[in-house]
Design a protein around this motif. Structure first.
Motif, PDB file in Angstrom:
ATOM      1  N   HIS A 945       0.445  -1.196   0.271  1.00 44.70           N
ATOM      2  CA  HIS A 945      -0.320   0.067  -0.348  1.00 44.70           C
ATOM      3  C   HIS A 945       1.177   0.885   0.451  1.00 44.70           C
ATOM      4  O   HIS A 945       0.686   2.241  -1.080  1.00 44.70           O
ATOM      5  N   GLN A 946       1.690   1.207   1.013  1.00 46.85           N
ATOM      6  CA  GLN A 946       2.666   2.852   0.907  1.00 46.85           C
ATOM      7  C   GLN A 946       4.151   2.166   0.222  1.00 46.85           C
ATOM      8  O   GLN A 946       4.671   0.981   0.867  1.00 46.85           O
ATOM      9  N   MET A 947       4.290   2.864   0.008  1.00 42.58           N
ATOM     10  CA  MET A 947       5.415   2.844  -1.257  1.00 42.58           C
ATOM     11  C   MET A 947       6.359   4.288  -2.032  1.00 42.58           C
ATOM     12  O   MET A 947       5.669   5.376  -2.422  1.00 42.58           O
ATOM     13  N   SER A 948       7.936   4.393  -1.707  1.00 44.97           N
ATOM     14  CA  SER A 948       8.116   5.749  -2.041  1.00 44.97           C
ATOM     15  C   SER A 948       7.931   5.382  -4.324  1.00 44.97           C
ATOM     16  O   SER A 948       7.483   3.992  -4.578  1.00 44.97           O
ATOM     17  N   GLY A 949       6.972   7.066  -4.163  1.00 41.98           N
ATOM     18  CA  GLY A 949       7.136   6.526  -5.690  1.00 41.98           C
ATOM     19  C   GLY A 949       5.780   7.213  -5.640  1.00 41.98           C
ATOM     20  O   GLY A 949       4.568   6.947  -5.478  1.00 41.98           O
ATOM     21  N   MET A 950       4.817   5.661  -7.068  1.00 43.04           N
ATOM     22  CA  MET A 950       4.079   5.151  -7.015  1.00 43.04           C
ATOM     23  C   MET A 950       2.948   4.574  -6.003  1.00 43.04           C
ATOM     24  O   MET A 950       3.540   3.507  -5.157  1.00 43.04           O
ATOM     25  N   SER A 951       1.533   5.262  -5.256  1.00 46.39           N
ATOM     26  CA  SER A 951       1.733   4.292  -4.336  1.00 46.39           C
ATOM     27  C   SER A 951       0.876   3.334  -4.674  1.00 46.39           C
ATOM     28  O   SER A 951       0.949   2.910  -6.046  1.00 46.39           O
TER      29      SER A 951
END
Length: 1017
Positions: A945-951
């Motif tokens: 769900h939570q990532m750097s860049g695209m969520s």
């Protein structure tokens, strides 16, 4: 380079701490002579490299240094480094020249400096540089120069400052007492940190339309367009209504009203970002930032959301402060009115004429009610005429009307004639005549109070007070006006009859009895002569008990001890104190005491007004505690969330290890223990999230006996190591209790752990645990007590036991979260966790009660009961292998797309999927996953769900747009399953959410569920 001149000084400066050279050849050596390949190495380095000789002249200046300082190589080489930039040590504010001397003396120096270029394209700008200085020595050991390796950390430092500024927004109510002040401060911070040309904070207005709270850079046309919309119909409000939603982009594309868009474009605004301000999931306002260019540096969504959170919290804090201030002002207004009434009663006994009586009365009432004018008049002797005796601050239009119109034409006069009392009327259609309404509007008046004056029940005159502030802001009720009417009537009677003593007693009794505050009549020696009804309620005693006692015994105010102060009190003056008062039953409470001197019964007396400050201090304490718990909750939630990713890797890795058929039995047992402990850690992390987010427990019928035995099993090592004897008294008739097994197990683990620690520190030896059914048959409760004979709890820390992060243990032994988390868990189950001294002679005892909502058969649960799940053994690897084999037999291997920015999660998910019979296709970010999604059909998509860049949500939208069938095969992985935005997204899009950390069984079950269902896209 050798021909370049750097200064008019013919004697170049030599590095400090370097002895003068005795040989011309030796003195002329440079670092390039000693290290001939140094320039080539510097060119290949990504960090900025500057090399100087003993005279501080630049001999190497690589391309990274050119980019860092904006100074071309040709302008740097040959110059003393001091001519290129000024340098100070960060945190000290002193010149960085001394660090070169340190490097020359010791060989090296490392630290952070602030450099400000003197020349080049960055001249005047401050750069924060992480610097390493190393000395260069000749073959014979003499220094010949210094190599400086520099790395720019300016953006990180700037971000730290901005975050610190943003966090300050939630506490601005300490500087600004109202919401508007908080909003203006927030605008100032945002303009300084974002460079926005326009910032607006709006809230729902009382009329349902958009109301501005603070504005920067907006013209009248734009604000008219914004405030002309109803709050619920604004496109921008609708777009930002979801928690966690940030809307930003070109003004021409964003959801704003047409009139607002035109006004923005006409004002040269090109880029816009807005985010909702939420309080407890309710949208209380909107923050909008705009820039007059197409490519501004817009803060990230995380920063904007953090900013919105702190602004909303600051506004809420300001609202609470405003509430406290409003209550205090209301109290002060009441005190002022009581003083006015007291003084008004004395006017009739001191004035020499009716005109003086009218003047003083009108001015007192006008000041007491904060009015815009007061008229005092008496009825003529014939009973028909009405003479205006005095006008206090009356506006010309009203003055002319009062002196020329007939009394019978005035509605207030007619009501007085009919026997009505005081009233407060607004100047609005339907309440007054059209002529009166027009007159009031021209005079700028909003309302008036009509106060009759009666003596012996006969109407003798009246007082009319006018107001120019909004009627909604008038904190005046009918009772207050009736008291003024009564007091004004008494004052007039005193003047006419000159029976001052009797009138004084009557007016005193009227004020005394009607006062909402406790009032004591006290002699000069401090003895109580009388008390009103409010005093009997406050002190929980009747008048007979109060009369004759010393005021000092109840209020801690000894009038004899402060007699110099009380003797100096003139009539109408007060002495204000804040002692601790005592009720009849011995209970103490904070109070405010005012002492006023009066003439009563032919002598000097004191009116002692006592007000209970308990509620006010409680409200202030709750405000402080709310701010502390908000900060605590955010900290705990963030730490717990960050732990879930490594926990997921540990659990999956451990389960894969124990599935290895070639693994020796002792190592398999160790793997089982690792999985059990990792699972326990998972529950602890979940408890931290529960503490931060207040998740309701998942309750199942559970055996208390089995729960206690499972905890003692977990603690067996510590108990055996320290030789601690555990005694249990568990009733045979205990019913099953509906509770969250993991949470209550954690409570018992915390309590037994504390007991073990206390015994170890205090040389004790026993833990005594009891569990029994208490209470009536129709509302039974199970009471559990954990008692030890350890060190016990010092009396001075008992009140802090359940405060977050408070602990008496060393930092290495305790975090201060165990008891607060346990307290919250028990409370969420409808119980209460309490402390008491141990009955074992010394030590501590902690007890909690749990309500029994559904009584089942008594006794310890059997494995067939639901409660057995609390201590059920973990599934053996063979079971998982059988499940995987059966699945492979039932269906072909299928591809599963895996997307996670944590490398460890990707590695172990790939292994786990292969073990479960799937073909993993792994991607490390959103673009990679989108590219892989075009390669063929997938059984499922596992996405973080939570990532750097695209969520994760953005990846979902992109993949479903490419292949709609993937909507029903999408599984979102998250370490923060209580995230409101994620929950809303999953519910609205019918997407499965798999909580991190998860085990192989959960992974397999989820994939089977995806395969069994129909596509949900």
């Amino acid at each position: 380079m050798a021909d370049r001149t750097t200064s008019g000084d013919p004697t170049p400066h030599v590095e400090a701490g370097v002895p003068a050279s005795t040989g011309t050849e030796r003195a002329s050596l440079t670092p390039l002579d000693v290290l001939p390949g140094l320039a080539g190495i510097a060119r290949a380095m990504a960090d900025a490299i500057a090399v100087t000789d003993l005279h501080r002249r630049i001999v190497v200046w690589n391309s990274a240094a050119v980019r860092l300082y904006g100074i071309p190589t040709d302008d740097a080489l040959g110059r003393p480094i001091d001519e290129l930039y000024d340098s100070t040590i960060v945190g000290k504010g002193t010149s960085a020249a001394g660090v070169r001397a340190i490097a020359m003396a010791t060989g090296s120096w490392r630290g952070r400096v602030a450099d400000r270029p003197r020349i080049g394209r960055l001249a005047g700008q401050e750069l924060v540089i992480e610097t390493v200085l190393s000395r260069v020595d000749s073959p014979d050991g003499r220094p010949v120069g210094i190599i400086s390796v520099k790395r720019d950390v300016t953006p990180g430092v700037r971000l730290e400052r901005e975050l610190a500024t943003i966090i300050s927004l939630s506490t601005t109510s300490g500087e600004h007492r109202d919401r508007q002040g908080v909003a203006k401060r927030a605008l100032q911070v945002l303009v300084e940190t974002t460079g926005a040309s326009l910032v607006v904070i709006v809230v729902p207005g009382p009329d349902g339309r958009i109301a501005p709270l603070a504005v920067y850079g907006a013209n009248t046309t734009l604000m008219d367009a914004i405030t002309g919309l109803p709050w619920t119909e604004s496109p921008a409000v609708k777009a930002a209504s979801s928690v966690g939603r940030v809307v930003k982009g070109s003004v021409s594309l964003l959801p704003v009203a047409p009139a607002t868009r035109r006004a923005l474009l006409d004002g040269q605004v090109r880029t816009l970002a807005f985010v909702g301000l939420h309080q407890d999931d309710k949208m209380i306002g909107l923050l909008a930032l705009a820039w007059d260019r197409d490519d501004p540096v817009i803060p990230s969504d995380a920063v904007l959301l953090l900013t919105a959170t702190h602004i909303a919290r600051g506004l809420e804090n300001a609202r609470l402060v405003e509430e406290i201030v409003r209550r205090a002002e209301s109290e002060r207004a009441l005190v002022q009115r009581l003083r006015t009434l007291d003084e008004l009663t004395r006017v009739g006994g001191h004035v020499a004429s009716v005109h003086e009586l009218a003047e003083r009365s009108a001015r007192l009432i006008n000041a007491s009610l904060s009015a815009a004018g007061t008229a005092y008049g008496l009825i003529a002797e014939d009973g028909e005429g009405y003479d205006v005796s005095f006008l206090a601050d009356i506006r010309p239009e009203i003055s002319e009307w009062l002196t020329t119109s007939r009394p019978g034409a005035r509605s207030a006069f007619r009501r007085w004639r009919a026997g009505e009392g005081a009233s407060l009327e607004r100047f609005e259609p339907g309440s007054v005549s059209a002529e009166t309404l027009d007159l009031a509007r021209r005079a700028g008046l909003t309302a008036y109070a009509a106060i009759p004056i009666r003596v012996d029940d006969a109407l003798v005159g009246g007082i009319v007070t006018y107001f120019d502030r909004p009627a909604a802001d008038l904190d005046i009720d009918r009772s207050a006006l009736d008291h003024i009417a009564t007091t004004a009537s008494i004052s007039l009677a005193n003047f006419r009859l000159r029976e001052r003593l009797l009138a004084s007693e009557e007016r005193y009794r009227s004020i005394f009895a009607a006062s909402p505050d406790a009032i004591l009549v006290v002699t000069q020696d401090g003895q109580i002569l009388d008390a009103n009804d409010a005093a009997t309620r406050l002190f929980r005693a009747d008048v007979a008990w109060l009369v004759g006692r010393r005021a000092a015994d109840l209020t801690a105010v000894d009038l004899s001890a402060v007699r110099p102060g009380t003797d100096a009190l003139a009539l109408g003056e007060t002495l204000r104190l804040r002692p601790t008062a005592v009720r009849r039953d011995g209970e103490t409470f904070p109070s405010e005491v005012e002492v006023a001197a009066v003439d009563l019964d032919g002598g000097r007396r004191y009116l002692v007004r006592v007000r209970d400050l308990t509620d006010q201090e409680r409200l202030q304490a709750e405000l402080v505690q709310a701010q502390k718990m908000e900060a605590t909750g955010q900290l705990v939630s963030g730490v717990a969330h960050e732990l879930n990713n490594p926990l997921a890797a540990i659990i999956l890795s451990s389960e894969l290890i124990r599935r290895d058929a070639a693994l020796p039995e002792d190592l398999r047992h160790n793997a089982d223990l690792l999985v059990e402990e990792a699972t326990r850690t998972k529950r602890i992390v979940q408890n931290l999230l529960d503490f931060a987010r207040q998740r309701p427990p998942e309750r199942h019928p559970t055996s208390i006996r089995a729960l206690i035995e499972s905890v003692l099993t977990l603690q067996s090592y510590s108990l055996g190591r320290d030789g601690i004897l555990v005694e249990t008294e568990i009733g045979d008739d205990l019913p099953l209790v509906e509770l969250d097994r993991g949470q209550l197990q954690q409570v018992l683990v915390n309590l037994t752990h504390n007991a073990i620690y206390a015994i170890r520190e205090g040389s004790g030896s026993r833990i005594h645990i009891t569990a029994a059914t208490e209470g009536p048959a129709d509302a039974p409760r199970v009471r559990v007590t954990v008692m030890d004979d350890g060190t016990g709890v010092p009396p001075e820390v008992v009140e802090h036991l359940f405060e977050a992060f408070f602990t008496t243990k060393p930092a290495s032994d305790g975090t201060g979260l165990g008891l607060p988390v346990s307290y919250g868990i028990v409370k969420s189950h409808g119980g209460e966790l309490r402390y008491a001294p141990s009955a074992l002679g010394r030590g501590a005892a902690f007890t909690f009660d749990l309500p029994v909502r559904a009584i089942a058969n008594a006794g310890g649960s059997t494995p067939s009961e639901p409660a057995a799940e609390a201590t059920a053994p973990m599934e053996r690897p063979g079971t998982m292998r059988d499940a995987a084999a059966g699945m492979k037999a039932d269906q072909d291997r299928r591809a599963v797309l895996v997307l996670d920015d944590e490398p460890s999660i990707r590695v172990f998910l790939a292994k786990a999927l292969k073990a479960l019979g799937y073909d993993p296709v792994v991607a490390e970010d959103g673009p990679a996953a989108i590219a892989l999604a075009d390669g063929g059909p997938y059984h499922a998509v596992l996405c973080d769900h939570q990532m750097s860049g695209m969520s994760g949500i953005e990846v979902y939208e992109a993949l479903v747009a490419m292949e709609p069938s993937l909507a029903g095969r999408f599984v979102m992985m998250s370490g923060d399953v209580l995230n409101a935005a994620l929950d809303a997204f999953a519910s609205s899009h019918d997407v499965l959410v798999m909580a991190k950390p998860f085990d192989l069984e959960t992974l397999g079950r989820t994939l089977r569920e995806v395969g069994a269902g129909q596509p949900r896209g």
